[in-house]
Design an enzyme around this catalytic site. Structure first.
Site, PDB file in Angstrom:
ATOM      1  N   PRO A  98       1.669 -18.224   8.252  1.00 45.71           N
ATOM      2  CA  PRO A  98       2.306 -16.919   8.586  1.00 45.71           C
ATOM      3  C   PRO A  98       2.993 -16.112   7.439  1.00 45.71           C
ATOM      4  CG  PRO A  98       3.414 -18.390   9.762  1.00 45.71           C
ATOM      5  CD  PRO A  98       2.444 -19.170   8.896  1.00 45.71           C
ATOM      6  N   CYS A 176       1.629   7.798 -14.691  1.00 44.66           N
ATOM      7  CA  CYS A 176       0.675   9.144 -14.954  1.00 44.66           C
ATOM      8  C   CYS A 176      -0.828   8.590 -14.679  1.00 44.66           C
ATOM      9  CB  CYS A 176       0.724   9.130 -16.490  1.00 44.66           C
ATOM     10  SG  CYS A 176       0.013  10.393 -17.418  1.00 44.66           S
ATOM     11  N   GLU A 177      -1.106   7.934 -13.462  1.00 40.53           N
ATOM     12  CA  GLU A 177      -2.555   7.630 -12.906  1.00 40.53           C
ATOM     13  C   GLU A 177      -2.623   8.498 -11.675  1.00 40.53           C
ATOM     14  OE1 GLU A 177      -4.489   5.769 -14.745  1.00 40.53           O
ATOM     15  OE2 GLU A 177      -3.216   4.748 -15.995  1.00 40.53           O
TER      16      GLU A 177
END
Length: 252
Positions: A98, A176-177
């Site tokens: 987990p 800048c994407e």
């Protein structure tokens, strides 16, 4: 079984990630125990261990409804006990994984707000609505899950308490994407301003471990906080850390 350097202890399964209901884990356990019975029938061995994997979901947003660990554990225990009884197998040693359920909710990422701007976007009903873009000092280099998996997160204003109106906002990074989106849709106070801090919860898993120096940005620190005290676990990267690997040109 014939390899001298290998001791076969049991079986392992992993059925996926971010799973909220125990039914899938129960089905996987039934199939594995059936396979344990086939191994005993075909090869005369009864393997002592069974790893039922991970994938237990957590709440990234208010829309997520994870089950309590006790519910999943109780359902799995009942399924394993019943399936082993049906196949006349001893109950094996059970393991689960987990990881995200433990460390995911423990992590919160803090971003500092920079530029904001309002943009008109098309609504599903054909009308236009206003969306506020909130740029922060991080993004896809410290949390790649948005651009990789279209993952959803939430955010709150953490540096001060404000009242009044909220605006539909999109929190974006500095890389800048077009895919550099931290939180796709969240309502933030219209009074949110430059240098405010935004807190994005449930970032303890698969954020720092997937972080990178995308576009040559340094990675943030990891800080543990408890009872009013803090301790740096992983320090912030510096430009020297980045440039220190450059060896330069050898003299000719």
């Amino acid at each position: 079984l014939e390899l001298p350097g290998v001791e076969l202890r049991g079986l392992h399964a992993h059925i996926g990630s971010q799973i909220f209901e125990p039914a899938g884990f129960e089905l996987a356990a039934q199939k594995l125990i059936t396979f344990l019975a086939r191994l005993r029938a075909d090869h005369g061995v009864e393997l002592p261990e069974l790893d039922l994997g991970g994938g237990h979901g957590i709440a990234y947003t208010e829309a997520d409804t994870p089950r309590h660990p006790e519910d999943i554990a109780a359902a799995l225990a009942a399924t394993v006990k019943q399936a082993c009884a049906e196949h006349e197998l001893r109950v094996p040693r059970i393991s689960i994984e987990p990881g995200r359920a433990i460390v995911g909710p423990a992590g919160v990422t803090l971003y500092r707000v920079g530029v904001q701007k309002d943009v008109q976007v098309d609504a599903p009903d054909g009308s236009t609505t206003s969306r506020r873009y909130v740029a922060v000092d991080g993004g896809m280099s410290d949390n790649a899950r948005g651009v990789l998996y279209d993952a959803d997160y939430s955010a709150v204003l953490a540096s001060r308490r404000v009242t009044g109106e909220h605006a539909l906002s999109r929190i974006v990074g500095k890389h800048c994407e077009s895919g550099d989106i931290v939180v796709r849709n969240v309502y933030l106070p219209t009074a949110t301003a430059r240098d405010d801090l935004l807190a994005v919860p449930a970032t303890g898993a698969y954020c720092h471990s997937l972080s990178s120096n995308y576009n040559y940005l340094t990675r943030p620190a990891v800080v543990a906080v408890a009872d009013g005290a803090s301790q740096v676990l992983i320090r912030r990267e510096t430009e020297q850390d980045m440039l220190g690997r450059d060896t330069g040109f050898a003299a000719r």
